[in-house]
Motif scaffolding. Structure first.
Motif, PDB file in Angstrom:
ATOM      1  N   HIS A 472      34.207  16.659 -23.218  1.00  9.08           N
ATOM      2  CA  HIS A 472      33.675  17.734 -23.772  1.00  9.08           C
ATOM      3  C   HIS A 472      32.855  17.353 -24.809  1.00  9.08           C
ATOM      4  CE1 HIS A 472      37.408  16.986 -25.763  1.00  9.08           C
ATOM      5  NE2 HIS A 472      36.965  17.450 -26.670  1.00  9.08           N
ATOM      6  N   ILE A 473      32.898  16.068 -25.028  1.00  8.12           N
ATOM      7  CA  ILE A 473      32.228  15.103 -25.954  1.00  8.12           C
ATOM      8  C   ILE A 473      31.290  14.208 -25.367  1.00  8.12           C
ATOM      9  CG2 ILE A 473      32.162  14.092 -28.276  1.00  8.12           C
ATOM     10  CD1 ILE A 473      35.196  14.754 -28.610  1.00  8.12           C
ATOM     11  N   GLU A 474      30.107  14.140 -25.743  1.00 12.24           N
ATOM     12  CA  GLU A 474      29.316  12.860 -25.206  1.00 12.24           C
ATOM     13  C   GLU A 474      28.723  12.298 -26.189  1.00 12.24           C
ATOM     14  OE1 GLU A 474      24.974  12.817 -22.939  1.00 12.24           O
ATOM     15  OE2 GLU A 474      25.819  14.681 -23.200  1.00 12.24           O
ATOM     16  N   CYS A 490      38.805   8.426 -36.182  1.00 15.60           N
ATOM     17  CA  CYS A 490      39.184   9.419 -35.087  1.00 15.60           C
ATOM     18  C   CYS A 490      40.928   9.327 -35.199  1.00 15.60           C
ATOM     19  CB  CYS A 490      38.884   9.077 -33.728  1.00 15.60           C
ATOM     20  SG  CYS A 490      39.881  10.032 -32.264  1.00 15.60           S
ATOM     21  N   PRO A 491      41.752  10.491 -35.506  1.00 10.76           N
ATOM     22  CA  PRO A 491      43.192  10.271 -35.403  1.00 10.76           C
ATOM     23  C   PRO A 491      43.897   9.685 -34.495  1.00 10.76           C
ATOM     24  CG  PRO A 491      42.583  12.612 -35.453  1.00 10.76           C
ATOM     25  CD  PRO A 491      41.141  11.713 -35.509  1.00 10.76           C
ATOM     26  N   VAL A 492      43.152   9.872 -33.037  1.00 12.77           N
ATOM     27  CA  VAL A 492      43.891   8.992 -31.931  1.00 12.77           C
ATOM     28  C   VAL A 492      43.304   8.071 -31.586  1.00 12.77           C
ATOM     29  CG1 VAL A 492      45.236  11.142 -31.397  1.00 12.77           C
ATOM     30  CG2 VAL A 492      42.691  10.892 -30.759  1.00 12.77           C
ATOM     31  N   SER A 493      42.566   7.240 -32.507  1.00 18.23           N
ATOM     32  CA  SER A 493      41.958   6.054 -31.897  1.00 18.23           C
ATOM     33  C   SER A 493      42.231   5.117 -33.151  1.00 18.23           C
ATOM     34  CB  SER A 493      40.361   6.295 -31.710  1.00 18.23           C
ATOM     35  OG  SER A 493      40.089   7.152 -30.891  1.00 18.23           O
ATOM     36  N   CYS A 501      40.723   7.269 -28.073  1.00 22.67           N
ATOM     37  CA  CYS A 501      39.408   8.088 -27.601  1.00 22.67           C
ATOM     38  C   CYS A 501      38.307   7.162 -27.845  1.00 22.67           C
ATOM     39  CB  CYS A 501      38.910   9.363 -28.475  1.00 22.67           C
ATOM     40  SG  CYS A 501      40.239  10.876 -27.913  1.00 22.67           S
ATOM     41  N   TYR A 502      38.023   6.715 -29.147  1.00 19.28           N
ATOM     42  CA  TYR A 502      36.998   5.642 -28.955  1.00 19.28           C
ATOM     43  C   TYR A 502      37.862   4.335 -29.279  1.00 19.28           C
ATOM     44  CZ  TYR A 502      33.773   9.376 -30.363  1.00 19.28           C
ATOM     45  OH  TYR A 502      33.111  10.787 -30.359  1.00 19.28           O
ATOM     46  N   ARG A 503      36.860   3.545 -28.365  1.00 18.50           N
ATOM     47  CA  ARG A 503      37.123   1.947 -28.585  1.00 18.50           C
ATOM     48  C   ARG A 503      35.991   1.170 -28.670  1.00 18.50           C
ATOM     49  NH1 ARG A 503      39.349   3.854 -22.753  1.00 18.50           N
ATOM     50  NH2 ARG A 503      37.330   4.362 -23.060  1.00 18.50           N
ATOM     51  N   SER A 518      33.095   3.043 -26.576  1.00 20.11           N
ATOM     52  CA  SER A 518      33.277   3.899 -25.422  1.00 20.11           C
ATOM     53  C   SER A 518      33.915   4.959 -25.611  1.00 20.11           C
ATOM     54  CB  SER A 518      33.741   2.996 -23.941  1.00 20.11           C
ATOM     55  OG  SER A 518      35.220   2.784 -24.467  1.00 20.11           O
ATOM     56  N   LEU A 519      33.945   6.132 -24.954  1.00 20.37           N
ATOM     57  CA  LEU A 519      34.897   7.282 -25.437  1.00 20.37           C
ATOM     58  C   LEU A 519      35.615   7.776 -23.982  1.00 20.37           C
ATOM     59  CD1 LEU A 519      35.504   9.743 -26.991  1.00 20.37           C
ATOM     60  CD2 LEU A 519      33.266  10.699 -26.165  1.00 20.37           C
ATOM     61  N   ASP A 520      36.710   7.976 -24.382  1.00 17.28           N
ATOM     62  CA  ASP A 520      37.414   8.834 -23.324  1.00 17.28           C
ATOM     63  C   ASP A 520      38.144   9.848 -24.005  1.00 17.28           C
ATOM     64  OD1 ASP A 520      38.970   9.815 -21.344  1.00 17.28           O
ATOM     65  OD2 ASP A 520      40.544   7.977 -21.018  1.00 17.28           O
ATOM     66  N   CYS A 524      42.093  13.426 -26.919  1.00 12.33           N
ATOM     67  CA  CYS A 524      41.462  13.955 -27.664  1.00 12.33           C
ATOM     68  C   CYS A 524      42.116  15.253 -28.304  1.00 12.33           C
ATOM     69  CB  CYS A 524      40.112  14.597 -27.606  1.00 12.33           C
ATOM     70  SG  CYS A 524      38.987  15.403 -28.700  1.00 12.33           S
ATOM     71  N   VAL A 525      42.469  15.404 -29.613  1.00 15.27           N
ATOM     72  CA  VAL A 525      43.103  16.407 -29.977  1.00 15.27           C
ATOM     73  C   VAL A 525      42.275  17.319 -30.807  1.00 15.27           C
ATOM     74  CG1 VAL A 525      45.271  15.171 -30.512  1.00 15.27           C
ATOM     75  CG2 VAL A 525      43.750  15.194 -32.422  1.00 15.27           C
ATOM     76  N   GLU A 526      40.885  17.249 -30.380  1.00 20.76           N
ATOM     77  CA  GLU A 526      39.771  18.410 -31.159  1.00 20.76           C
ATOM     78  C   GLU A 526      39.645  18.533 -32.407  1.00 20.76           C
ATOM     79  OE1 GLU A 526      40.841  21.678 -28.360  1.00 20.76           O
ATOM     80  OE2 GLU A 526      41.231  20.021 -26.763  1.00 20.76           O
ATOM     81  N   CYS A 527      39.813  17.527 -33.115  1.00 21.11           N
ATOM     82  CA  CYS A 527      39.944  17.506 -34.779  1.00 21.11           C
ATOM     83  C   CYS A 527      38.478  17.732 -35.152  1.00 21.11           C
ATOM     84  CB  CYS A 527      40.493  16.640 -35.333  1.00 21.11           C
ATOM     85  SG  CYS A 527      39.397  15.028 -35.350  1.00 21.11           S
ATOM     86  N   GLY A 528      37.592  17.395 -34.446  1.00 26.03           N
ATOM     87  CA  GLY A 528      36.195  17.588 -34.951  1.00 26.03           C
ATOM     88  C   GLY A 528      35.737  16.209 -35.721  1.00 26.03           C
ATOM     89  N   THR A 529      36.541  15.447 -36.099  1.00 32.15           N
ATOM     90  CA  THR A 529      35.731  14.354 -36.841  1.00 32.15           C
ATOM     91  C   THR A 529      34.531  13.595 -36.267  1.00 32.15           C
ATOM     92  OG1 THR A 529      38.068  13.869 -37.827  1.00 32.15           O
ATOM     93  CG2 THR A 529      36.485  12.233 -37.874  1.00 32.15           C
ATOM     94  N   CYS A 530      34.580  13.486 -35.158  1.00 31.42           N
ATOM     95  CA  CYS A 530      33.576  12.512 -34.517  1.00 31.42           C
ATOM     96  C   CYS A 530      32.233  13.307 -34.536  1.00 31.42           C
ATOM     97  CB  CYS A 530      33.981  11.882 -33.051  1.00 31.42           C
ATOM     98  SG  CYS A 530      34.362  13.127 -31.919  1.00 31.42           S
ATOM     99  N   ALA A 531      32.360  14.669 -34.374  1.00 29.60           N
ATOM    100  CA  ALA A 531      31.182  15.287 -34.275  1.00 29.60           C
ATOM    101  C   ALA A 531      30.260  15.277 -35.637  1.00 29.60           C
ATOM    102  CB  ALA A 531      31.765  17.177 -34.508  1.00 29.60           C
ATOM    103  N   HIS A 537      27.239  14.405 -28.788  1.00 29.39           N
ATOM    104  CA  HIS A 537      26.969  16.221 -28.624  1.00 29.39           C
ATOM    105  C   HIS A 537      28.306  16.751 -28.351  1.00 29.39           C
ATOM    106  CE1 HIS A 537      25.368  19.929 -27.232  1.00 29.39           C
ATOM    107  NE2 HIS A 537      26.189  19.583 -25.961  1.00 29.39           N
ATOM    108  N   TRP A 538      28.824  17.461 -29.258  1.00 33.05           N
ATOM    109  CA  TRP A 538      30.225  17.763 -29.391  1.00 33.05           C
ATOM    110  C   TRP A 538      30.312  19.265 -29.188  1.00 33.05           C
ATOM    111  CZ3 TRP A 538      34.078  20.591 -31.490  1.00 33.05           C
ATOM    112  CH2 TRP A 538      35.388  20.021 -31.654  1.00 33.05           C
ATOM    113  N   GLU A 539      31.311  19.696 -28.306  1.00 28.19           N
ATOM    114  CA  GLU A 539      31.765  20.896 -27.790  1.00 28.19           C
ATOM    115  C   GLU A 539      33.227  20.888 -27.879  1.00 28.19           C
ATOM    116  OE1 GLU A 539      29.930  22.066 -24.259  1.00 28.19           O
ATOM    117  OE2 GLU A 539      27.900  22.471 -25.294  1.00 28.19           O
TER     118      GLU A 539
HETATM  119  S1  SF4 Z   1      37.207  15.389 -31.959  1.00 28.58           S
HETATM  120 FE1  SF4 Z   1      38.975  14.287 -33.107  1.00 28.58          FE
HETATM  121  S2  SF4 Z   1      40.486  13.591 -31.799  1.00 28.58           S
HETATM  122 FE2  SF4 Z   1      38.640  14.227 -30.566  1.00 28.58          FE
HETATM  123  S3  SF4 Z   1      37.484  12.351 -30.184  1.00 28.58           S
HETATM  124 FE3  SF4 Z   1      36.674  13.231 -31.848  1.00 28.58          FE
HETATM  125  S4  SF4 Z   1      37.687  12.363 -33.571  1.00 28.58           S
HETATM  126 FE4  SF4 Z   1      38.915  11.820 -31.825  1.00 28.58          FE
END
Ligand code: SF4
Ligand SMILES: Cc1cc2nc3c(=O)[nH]c(=O)nc-3n(C[C@H](O)[C@H](O)[C@H](O)COP(=O)(O)OP(=O)(O)OC[C@H]3O[C@@H](n4cnc5c(N)ncnc54)[C@H](O)[C@@H]3O)c2cc1C
Ligand SMILES: Cc1cc2nc3c(=O)[nH]c(=O)nc-3n(C[C@H](O)[C@H](O)[C@H](O)COP(=O)(O)OP(=O)(O)OC[C@H]3O[C@@H](n4cnc5c(N)ncnc54)[C@H](O)[C@@H]3O)c2cc1C
Lengths: 552, 542
Positions: A472-474, A490-493, A501-503, A518-520, A524-531, A537-539
């Motif tokens: 859902h994120i590109e 990113c709280p999970v990277s 997610c981000y490496r 790169s991104l997987d 993702c916990v959908e926190c919005g940070t990387c937006a 492109h974040w959805e």
């Molecule tokens: S939305 Fe949050 S958890 Fe998901 S990839 Fe972006 S920074 Fe990481």
């Protein structure tokens, strides 16, 4: 013109803002349909969790939903402390006065339980009007006709038109973005909240926090335990668990290249917390979400045509110094937006709903709470580096120290003043330096040993529940310069962690090495940070997909 | 004085105003004013209606419990005006006799009872007029249907299940339906002391191989039609064959008119077939159901009972639950005979996934019947000239050996890493090549010749494939739980990793601490010489 299904009102999002809006609309007999992307309401939501009912607020959650405190909340929180920390020295202030200022009551909540409880009632109420609440449906944009907003489009349903659209879709509101009312550009507009829910039997909570069954307490933490990142920590007591987390300014977190999960661990392993864990630590859930800073992004005119924004979607999240008030304002805004529509409708001029809503936010004093004029006045002065460094050197000087000693009582008092808190500038001085100096000068050392081991990031991810779907994120620009901040923010990277997610990767192209990311999106916990901090492109994922929080 | 003087207002204005007046007295006065004034008929009706409503509200007493001694004769007359139940009226009469025993009241009650009794006797069957006569202006496509005539009080038995197949295998929904119908018919046979069967219907090419499986999932009998012309689902032949099966009165295993119930899958083809078959059999269809049960139903619709005001119990009715379009509500659909026309089979199509797949019976018993019918050419006027098969992708299950590569390949050169993995894979007779998700989602730029291997189809783990080979070789994979669940049932796991603390060590049989760029070529070499076992044992630390 194509015929679409039509409702008088469509509410997107079933958090506190959406629930309050829908309940109020239903009370006015407005035909209301509520759409929520979580498989269950609350399964996407995270908050620290103290919900306030303010005496001056026109709407409170228990007034809209009788039985809320018994049915949906955890413990009432009566006591409120802040600990200023410098190394192992701690100076504790009692923030009783500011906590109780304008407060009718305040309860700790866990969002999964709270939101699903609300959703059941919202469904009952809205059904009576000919609508209802549907979960597992994600709004993906606004429907326009002749340039005017007339409805909402979805991943799972055909477009729906409405006389009023209430976007209560939280932080990173896709509808607000589509309408051009919010952008996700500036890290300084946001906080990032990270939180762990930790198991603790009710008896242990009662004993270790010295409270009765139906009492609870809040502890805040600030000072030098967060590697100089601006922000602080919190601990709230639930019925049989603790909510422990951190809230940091996103710009500071990014610049310092700090790892949010490590900052949380610094708090969890601080000696001060040993008295409460007593060597036991079992984490139920790790979660994170962005939090808007109303002082900067509360939209002064949160509406466009038929679209009205409420709650986090409109940036209505007030950080009053260490006190975080988002849910209560979302409730108020939801109620006012609904009321505005009902009023506009009865005057036969539905178009006026947005303007009326804006007027209500102002006349009810909500806007001034969210964007205090005092803050605007002090901000530019004190957030500049010059002031910062003068402030610091003053504090370090003998005079500064003497001052702190002299004004001990006064300092505690000023923390308890909503007026002073409202103008605290967002600088390192106020978040880190002052609390650290306070602790250094006034604090007493803690000798307890805290040997708990919080889970590693891969285990935290492994314990979460996901229903994975297409990404859902590109990442639009995968160069390290453009998007590398996300690897740490990113709280999970994390740096050197392949399971996030981000490496960060070093790639050889045409003979020269290049750092890329790169991104997987699966963890993702959908926190919005990387937006905000990366070029993406974040959805949100489609309805019911992605992470599912059980606590929230 | 009433607040509103009706004579001063238009009727349009009065409507909404009168709605809010609850005081009888006030309304009476308004009525008098209007009558004394212009006496407009619609206004009088408006006020009278409101009066009746307001007055009626406090007379809600339940007739079967009302205290008669408190009531005037007029009150009683009013109260029983809407009572249709003779028993209730008799009870009131008894109570009146025991109580005040007023002549007027008794005669009111007796008169009402008499009327109702007569009514009951008068109540006749509705006269039946065949639809062709009743509506000569409409077309009647069923009028000339061979089988429609005479389907009154027909004999119906058994639950028929259309078992759809794909690529020579039963669809899961077919298994689900067999399980559900088995359960329904077991209950049915118990409740009604009957001995009716679940009949599985198979139509297609090569379906004779599947008859045993249908029995295993719950059918008592399988009727199948196997013909090479039936490889693909086509409307005409499939419908004709299914309907012929249903009415194959020649078949010696059955002695009934048509099936009692039919159940189809609500798949693309199943939806088509269900509608065509139920139409041809001149019955109804409840489509897209998610729940089924058999029960009796009390129906008072005169179209079904034939006598207005009568409630009739219909036995053995299939209750078909289906979600409405919003998904908020369910409707339960019943398909019930009319006095002059049967609606059988009672048919439903079922949403896949609504029911559990049952355990297969290891040694099922039951009958298998081949359906005997020549298929005329005109049923095959449509031919399928072209079709596309969705890519089946890479199947890694079922190999003896899997070689899987992880992000450890980026230490030197990802392309080289993949090459080494492929070379090792080639050394085995039956080996598959897999990847961790970490590799698939990386930003590595692979050389053209290995790029084709970097696809999600090769992902092993929670969101990829689950494999259990005899030998699993994991090179440069850390062993995240999401990867682990896809491979830890393998017989022997060999891990190659530079990090001695890597999680994968905990569930490997052999752990080779080392750089995959060195270890893999050595394994390939050893294998070529037939000495793999020794090489692994030598290199392994565990
Ligand atoms: S939305 Fe949050 S958890 Fe998901 S990839 Fe972006 S920074 Fe990481
Ligand atoms: C760590 C942390 C601590 C916090 N602490 C506190 C605190 O102590 N007290 C406090 O008052 N506030 C706190 N907050 C802030 C508070 O959580 C928010 O301000 C509040 O939840 C906002 O409510 P809302 O209704 O506007 O949005 P949300 O609660 O975020 O609800 C939005 C809803 O919309 C749904 N949605 C989103 N997009 C779509 C879409 N496209 N289609 C359909 N549905 C969609 C979401 O699933 C969600 O259910 C904290 C936040 C965090 C992260
Ligand atoms: C919901 C969800 C679903 C997921 N589903 C899957 C799934 O189905 N399948 C899957 O695989 N993953 C899945 N993942 C991702 C999973 O969590 C891990 O991120 C992924 O498996 C890591 O891949 P890796 O082991 O290749 O990479 P890493 O974790 O980065 O490990 C690389 C390893 O290589 C070693 N190494 C480095 N250099 C060398 C060298 N030269 N020689 C030897 N070893 C070396 C390192 O020590 C390290 O242990 C999922 C994640 C989530 C959140």
């Amino acid at each position: 013109m194509t015929e679409h299904e039509h409702y008088e009102a469509v509410v997107v999002g079933a958090g506190p803002g959406g629930a309050a809006a829908a309940a109020t609309l239903a009370q006015h007999g407005v035909e209301t349909l509520v759409l929520e992307r979580g498989a269950d309401a609350g399964s996407k939501n995270v908050s620290g969790g103290l919900i306030y009912a303010e005496e001056s607020a026109p709407y409170t959650i228990d007034q809209l939903f009788p039985g809320f405190r018994e049915g949906a909340a955890e413990r009432p929180v009566d006591e409120y402390y802040i600990h200023n920390i410098a190394g192992e020295k701690v100076e504790t202030f009692d923030l009783h006065d500011i906590h109780h200022h304008d407060t009718e009551w305040c309860d700790a909540v866990l969002r999964r339980k709270m939101d699903s409880w609300l959703a059941e009632r919202v469904h009952e109420m809205t059904r009576e009007t000919g609508g209802g609440l549907l979960t597992g449906v994600r709004a993906n944009g606004l429907l326009r006709e002749g340039g005017k907003i007339v409805g909402v489009t979805f991943d799972e349903l055909d477009p729906i038109t409405a006389d009023v659209i209430i976007a209560a879709d939280g932080v990173n509101s896709e509808l607000a973005r589509d309408a051009g009312l919010m952008d996700w550009e500036e890290p300084e507009d946001w906080f990032q909240g990270v939180k762990a829910v930790v198991d603790m039997p009710p008896e242990a909570i009662n004993e270790r926090f010295d409270v009765a069954d139906d009492e609870g307490v809040a502890h805040l933490f600030s000072g030098d335990l967060f590697e100089g990142v601006r922000g602080g920590g919190f601990l709230y007591t639930n019925e049989d668990s603790l909510s422990i987390g951190t809230v940091f300014h996103l710009d500071s977190l990014s610049v310092e290249r700090a790892e949010p999960h490590e900052l949380l661990d610094s708090l969890l392993t601080h000696p001060l917390l040993a008295q409460w864990f007593q060597g036991e630590y079992h984490e139920r859930e790790y979660a994170a979400k962005l939090v808007p800073d109303s002082k900067k992004v509360a939209h002064p005119s949160p509406h466009r045509g038929r679209l009205l924004l409420v709650g986090d979607a409109a940036g209505q999240m007030q950080a009053q110094g260490p006190i975080i008030k988002g849910m209560n304002h979302a409730v108020t805004a939801g109620g006012l937006a609904a009321e505005a529509f009902a009023e506009a409708k009865s005057r036969g001029n539905e178009e006026a709903a947005g303007t009326l809503y804006q007027q209500k936010l102002e006349s009810e004093g909500v806007m001034d709470q969210l964007r205090p004029t005092r803050y605007r006045a002090t901000r530019f002065l004190s957030e500049s580096d010059a002031v910062n460094s003068i402030g610091s050197s003053l504090l370090d000087s003998a005079v500064g120290t003497a001052g702190i000693k002299l004004f001990d009582g006064l300092l505690e008092k000023s923390f308890n003043s909503p007026f002073v808190l409202g103008m605290i500038p967002d600088t390192k001085l106020s978040y880190v330096t002052v609390p650290t100096r306070i602790a250094e000068v006034l604090g007493d050392p803690v000798y307890d040993e805290n040997d708990v081991e919080p889970p590693a990031l891969d285990d935290r991810i492994g314990d979460l529940t996901y229903d994975v779907d297409d990404p859902h994120i590109e990442v639009l620009d995968n160069s390290f310069e453009a998007s590398g901040t996300a690897v740490t923010a990113c709280p999970v990277s994390a740096k050197d962690f392949g399971g996030g997610c981000y490496r960060e990767e070093t790639v050889e192209t045409n003979g020269h090495e290049e750092k890329k990311v790169s991104l997987d999106t699966q963890p993702c916990v959908e926190c919005g940070t990387c937006a905000v901090v990366a070029d993406t492109h974040w959805e949100h994922p489609s309805g019911g997909k992605g992470v599912e929080f059980k606590q929230g | 004085m009433p607040e509103i003087d009706p004579t001063e207002h238009d009727i349009a204005e009065l409507g909404p105003k009168i709605k809010d007046i609850d005081d009888e007295q006030e309304l009476e006065e308004m009525l008098a004013m209007e009558k004394g004034g212009e006496g407009r008929a619609p206004v009088i009706t408006l006020i009278e209606d409101r009066l009746e409503k307001v007055g009626g509200e406090d007379e809600d007493a339940d007739p079967s419990e009302a205290d008669l001694t408190d009531m005037t004769i007029a009150d009683i007359a009013n109260m029983i005006r809407d009572v249709e139940d003779i028993e209730v009226l008799r009870d009131i009469l008894e109570r009146e006799k025991e109580g005040k025993d007023r002549k007027g009241a008794k005669s009111q009650l007796e008169k009402k009872i008499n009327n109702l009794e007569e009514d009951d006797e008068d109540r006749e069957e509705v006269e039946y007029v065949p639809p062709e006569e009743k509506h000569p202006d409409l077309k009647h496509p069923t009028a000339d249907k061979l089988y429609v005539e005479g389907t009154v009080d027909g004999e119906y038995r058994d639950m028929w299940v259309y078992c759809e197949t794909q690529q020579g295998e039963l669809l899961d929904v077919s298994r689900e339906m067999l399980g559900k119908t088995r359960e329904l018919m077991d209950g049915y046979n118990d409740d009604y002391d009957e001995d009716e069967d679940v009949i599985a219907v198979l139509i297609g090419d090569g379906v004779d191989d599947l008859t045993e499986e249908c029995l295993a999932y719950g059918a008592d009998r399988v009727v199948y039609h196997d013909d090479e012309q039936l490889t693909r689902f086509q409307h005409a032949p499939y419908t004709e064959i299914f309907c012929h099966m249903c009415r194959d009165w020649e078949a010696d295993w059955r002695d009934y008119h048509e099936p009692r119930y039919t159940v189809f899958p609500a798949t693309n083809n199943g939806r088509d077939l269900s509608a065509l078959v139920q139409g041809e059999l001149d019955s109804g269809l409840a489509s897209d159901c998610s729940g089924l049960y058999i029960e009796s139903a009390d129906i008072s619709n005169p179209a079904k009972t034939g006598r207005p005001g009568e409630t009739k119990t219909f036995e053995k009715i299939l209750h078909m639950k289906r979600p409405d379009f919003s998904g908020f509500e369910y409707s339960t659909i019943l398909c019930i005979d009319k006095p002059h026309r049967d609606f059988h089979p009672q048919g439903a199509s079922v949403i896949p996934g609504s029911f559990e797949i049952p355990e297969a019976e290891p040694e099922p018993e039951g009958e298998v019947v081949e359906h005997d019918l020549d298929l005329p050419e005109e049923w095959f006027q449509t031919t399928v000239t072209e079709y596309d098969q969705l890519d089946e992708g890479v199947d890694l299950t079922g190999h003896d050996v899997i070689v899987a590569m992880g992000r450890g390949i980026d230490r030197v050169d990802p392309t080289k890493g993949i090459e080494l993995g492929l070379e090792l894979t080639d050394q085995f007779e039956d080996a598959g090549f897999g990847l961790s998700r970490g590799v698939i989602t990386a930003s590595y730029e692979f050389g053209g010749h290995v790029e084709q291997y970097i696809t999600e189809e090769r992902q092993i783990g929670e969101s990829g494939q689950v494999v259990e080979p005899e030998l699993y070789i994991a090179a440069g994979i850390s062993g995240a739980v999401q990867h682990k669940v896809g491979m830890d049932e393998s017989d022997t796991i060999v891990a190659i990793n530079t990090d001695p603390e890597a999680d994968i060590r905990d569930f490997s049989d052999y752990f080779i601490e080392g750089d995959l760029f060195e270890v893999l070529p050595r394994l390939t070499e050893a294998l070529a010489e037939g000495k793999l076992g020794a090489a692994i044992a030598e290199a392994s630390d565990d």
